[in-house]
Scaffold this active site. Structure first.
Site, PDB file in Angstrom:
ATOM      1  N   VAL A 177     -11.216   0.227   6.053  1.00 49.18           N
ATOM      2  CA  VAL A 177     -12.115  -0.541   5.662  1.00 49.18           C
ATOM      3  C   VAL A 177     -12.544  -0.477   4.442  1.00 49.18           C
ATOM      4  O   VAL A 177     -12.644   0.764   3.756  1.00 49.18           O
ATOM      5  CB  VAL A 177     -13.703  -0.023   6.408  1.00 49.18           C
ATOM      6  CG1 VAL A 177     -14.674  -0.773   6.211  1.00 49.18           C
ATOM      7  CG2 VAL A 177     -13.379   0.204   8.069  1.00 49.18           C
ATOM      8  N   GLY A 191      -2.672 -16.093  -3.637  1.00 48.42           N
ATOM      9  CA  GLY A 191      -2.278 -14.701  -2.783  1.00 48.42           C
ATOM     10  C   GLY A 191      -3.566 -13.989  -1.979  1.00 48.42           C
ATOM     11  O   GLY A 191      -3.095 -12.980  -1.359  1.00 48.42           O
ATOM     12  N   ASP A 214     -10.848 -10.129  10.815  1.00 45.61           N
ATOM     13  CA  ASP A 214     -10.483  -8.753   9.927  1.00 45.61           C
ATOM     14  C   ASP A 214     -11.960  -8.142   9.623  1.00 45.61           C
ATOM     15  O   ASP A 214     -11.826  -6.905   9.676  1.00 45.61           O
ATOM     16  CB  ASP A 214     -10.027  -9.304   8.496  1.00 45.61           C
ATOM     17  CG  ASP A 214      -9.919  -8.266   7.576  1.00 45.61           C
ATOM     18  OD1 ASP A 214      -8.730  -7.590   7.653  1.00 45.61           O
ATOM     19  OD2 ASP A 214     -10.674  -8.415   6.507  1.00 45.61           O
ATOM     20  N   VAL A 246       0.915  -1.171   0.038  1.00 45.31           N
ATOM     21  CA  VAL A 246      -0.110  -0.156   0.057  1.00 45.31           C
ATOM     22  C   VAL A 246       0.925   1.272  -0.063  1.00 45.31           C
ATOM     23  O   VAL A 246       0.563   2.245  -0.781  1.00 45.31           O
ATOM     24  CB  VAL A 246      -0.893  -0.067   1.253  1.00 45.31           C
ATOM     25  CG1 VAL A 246      -1.934   1.123   1.215  1.00 45.31           C
ATOM     26  CG2 VAL A 246      -1.828  -1.334   1.381  1.00 45.31           C
ATOM     27  N   GLY A 286     -10.828  -1.410   1.670  1.00 51.22           N
ATOM     28  CA  GLY A 286      -9.951  -1.080   0.571  1.00 51.22           C
ATOM     29  C   GLY A 286     -10.363   0.335  -0.226  1.00 51.22           C
ATOM     30  O   GLY A 286     -10.204   1.472   0.499  1.00 51.22           O
ATOM     31  N   GLU A 329      -9.705   6.546   5.876  1.00 53.19           N
ATOM     32  CA  GLU A 329     -10.561   5.720   4.931  1.00 53.19           C
ATOM     33  C   GLU A 329     -10.261   4.258   4.605  1.00 53.19           C
ATOM     34  O   GLU A 329     -11.074   3.425   4.235  1.00 53.19           O
ATOM     35  CB  GLU A 329     -10.759   6.580   3.641  1.00 53.19           C
ATOM     36  CG  GLU A 329     -11.778   6.237   2.620  1.00 53.19           C
ATOM     37  CD  GLU A 329     -13.164   6.109   3.045  1.00 53.19           C
ATOM     38  OE1 GLU A 329     -13.798   7.290   3.257  1.00 53.19           O
ATOM     39  OE2 GLU A 329     -13.647   4.967   3.137  1.00 53.19           O
ATOM     40  N   LYS A 358     -13.170  -4.247  10.937  1.00 53.93           N
ATOM     41  CA  LYS A 358     -13.856  -3.341  10.082  1.00 53.93           C
ATOM     42  C   LYS A 358     -15.159  -2.898  10.688  1.00 53.93           C
ATOM     43  O   LYS A 358     -15.687  -1.741  10.537  1.00 53.93           O
ATOM     44  CB  LYS A 358     -13.794  -3.961   8.694  1.00 53.93           C
ATOM     45  CG  LYS A 358     -12.474  -4.018   8.077  1.00 53.93           C
ATOM     46  CD  LYS A 358     -12.483  -4.913   7.022  1.00 53.93           C
ATOM     47  CE  LYS A 358     -11.157  -4.927   6.093  1.00 53.93           C
ATOM     48  NZ  LYS A 358     -10.919  -6.038   5.290  1.00 53.93           N
TER      49      LYS A 358
HETATM   50  N1  HSE Z   1      -7.538  -9.762   4.151  1.00 57.39           N
HETATM   51  C1  HSE Z   1      -8.389  -8.612   3.824  1.00 57.39           C
HETATM   52  C2  HSE Z   1      -9.442  -9.392   2.698  1.00 57.39           C
HETATM   53  C3  HSE Z   1      -7.938  -7.500   3.100  1.00 57.39           C
HETATM   54  O1  HSE Z   1      -9.169 -10.637   2.422  1.00 57.39           O
HETATM   55  O2  HSE Z   1     -10.372  -8.924   2.416  1.00 57.39           O
HETATM   56  C4  HSE Z   1      -7.280  -6.607   4.246  1.00 57.39           C
HETATM   57  O3  HSE Z   1      -8.141  -6.007   4.778  1.00 57.39           O
END
Ligand code: HSE
Length: 427
Positions: free
Chosen positions: A130, A185, A199, A13, A132, A127, A203
């Site tokens: 959450v 990946g 994750d 990023v 992307g 921003e 968020k």
């Molecule tokens: N690992 C997360 C996802 C992305 O698969 O959406 C990073 O927050």
């Protein structure tokens, strides 16, 4: 005016941010009157800075970034809650504005960070933490501010959405879908943060805090992942006109804030049901705006860098114009978190049971005893094996009553042959 930037972290990023500024520096200056410039770049390794001709401003010591008197905005992109927390707090305490994409930090230490920003009259923008590249925090803090938000429901983890999509489309098992996601990946070798819902939990904690003006932390979020989802359940859901998504849900109820992540059955006609593969979407309902959906790429260097650089440019404009932080912490209320036991929703329940007289009656009477009203029951397949699947869908019921009923059914002697599948249903 030139606004000077410090970058901490040159992973995917961070490099995406360097590349965006390279490509658009002149556009930004022309369109917004802000000339953004990297003043210092910090990382553990110099290879990325060198590859971009930035070795002269490279350092391995983040203190050199936060202590540089010329830097206006520190961009923190190392992630995690240890060094990143130190960097962000030190930057704010040194009077720098901060832009971060750090969901873990904002979900667990949001109050501390927001307070530090307020005390130092600085801005913090996040921003990129959450969804992307999907704009969601800024819309909720600005465009939707005149609404009372009643719910936020999101597909906010691309890895698990990819896996569930492949389980449906290609009939893959959970293990096969995970192996494929790892090969591409999307999933880590240690996939827990994604597949166990953590994750997504971070968020939704961030989104719930903004939506309901009340601090919700990661620890407040009930998180269940997709490890127990089987193709049997996905097929059964489809036959009933539903799909299964890992949803992050935050709802305002009469009892407080219900905030949770779990596999959820959604009607195939719901907008979120159309969100497949690695895409993310967030569905926000407000009293004035009605229903809205924000859709896009929830991960990856460029989408995340798009969100980060959008914040950098906006904060940069405030710096250039000499305006004070425009929107700080909005958590002015203290709403209680509704315990999971008290959740009221509909449930899909699948029991693998002996195919023999009296089983249906026995299970039905247990539901009645626990005041769980049944909406439908279907018996599915596997007769030759001597077992069948009994698939119940309930009317709206309390979680604790459903759990108690399931425990009683599992305890029936010689009747239930596997752990039941329990999937909450959203209409
Ligand atoms: N690992 C997360 C996802 C992305 O698969 O959406 C990073 O927050």
């Amino acid at each position: 005016m030139t606004v000077k930037l410090g970058l901490v972290g040159t992973g995917t990023v961070g490099c995406g941010c360097i590349d965006i500024l390279d490509a658009h520096k002149e556009d930004f200056a022309r369109h917004y009157g802000v000339d953004l410039e990297w003043k210092r770049i910090c990382s553990r390794r110099s290879v990325q800075a060198e590859a971009r001709g930035l070795e002269d401003i490279f350092t391995t010591d983040w203190h050199e970034v936060v202590e540089d008197p010329e830097i206006d905005i520190v961009v923190e992109l190392i992630g995690g809650t240890t060094t990143a927390r130190e960097v962000v707090l030190a930057a704010l305490n040194a009077g720098k504005n901060v832009v971060t994409a750090n969901k873990a930090l904002m979900a667990s230490f949001g109050e501390e960070v927001m307070n530090a920003a307020a005390e130092n009259n600085c801005e913090i923008a996040f921003e990129g933490s959450v969804g992307g590249g999907i704009p969601i925090i800024d819309p909720m803090k600005h465009s939707l501010i005149s609404n009372e938000i009643s719910s936020v429901m999101g597909i906010v983890n691309g890895t698990t959405n990819y896996m569930l999509t492949r389980m449906v489309d290609a009939g893959l098992s959970y293990e096969e879908a995970l192996a494929e996601a790892q090969a591409k990946g999307y999933a880590e070798a240690e996939p827990s943060a994604d597949v166990d819902g953590l994750d997504a939990a971070a968020k939704i904690a961030i989104l719930a805090s903004i939506a309901f003006n009340s601090r919700v932390t990661l620890a407040d979020v009930h998180a269940e992942g997709i490890r127990n989802i089987t193709t049997t359940d996905l097929d059964a859901a489809h036959d009933m006109g539903y799909c299964v998504k890992l949803l992050a849900i935050a709802k305002r109820t009469s009892e407080g804030v219900s905030v949770r992540v779990h596999p959820t059955m959604l009607p195939l006609t719901h907008q979120l049901a159309t969100v497949n593969s690695v895409y993310n979407a967030i569905y926000v309902t407000g009293d004035a705006v009605g229903e809205t959906m924000f859709f896009g790429e929830g991960a990856g260097a460029k989408p995340a860098a798009s969100a980060v650089m959008g914040d950098v440019l906006e904060v940069g404009r405030h710096v250039a114009q000499g305006v004070k932080p425009l929107v700080g912490c909005t958590c002015t209320d203290k709403l209680p978190i509704v315990p999971m036991d008290d959740l009221e929703t509909k449930y899909y329940l699948r029991f693998t049971v002996a195919d023999q007289p009296g089983v249906l009656a026995a299970t039905a009477s247990i539901f009645a005893k626990h005041k769980v009203s049944v909406y439908s029951v279907v018996q599915r397949g596997k007769k030759d094996a001597g077992t069948v699947d009994l698939v119940y869908v309930t009317h709206t019921a309390r979680e604790k009553n459903v759990r108690a009923a399931c425990a009683d059914i599992v305890a029936l002697e010689g009747v239930v042959f596997a752990e039941p599948s329990i999937i909450r249903v959203e209409d």
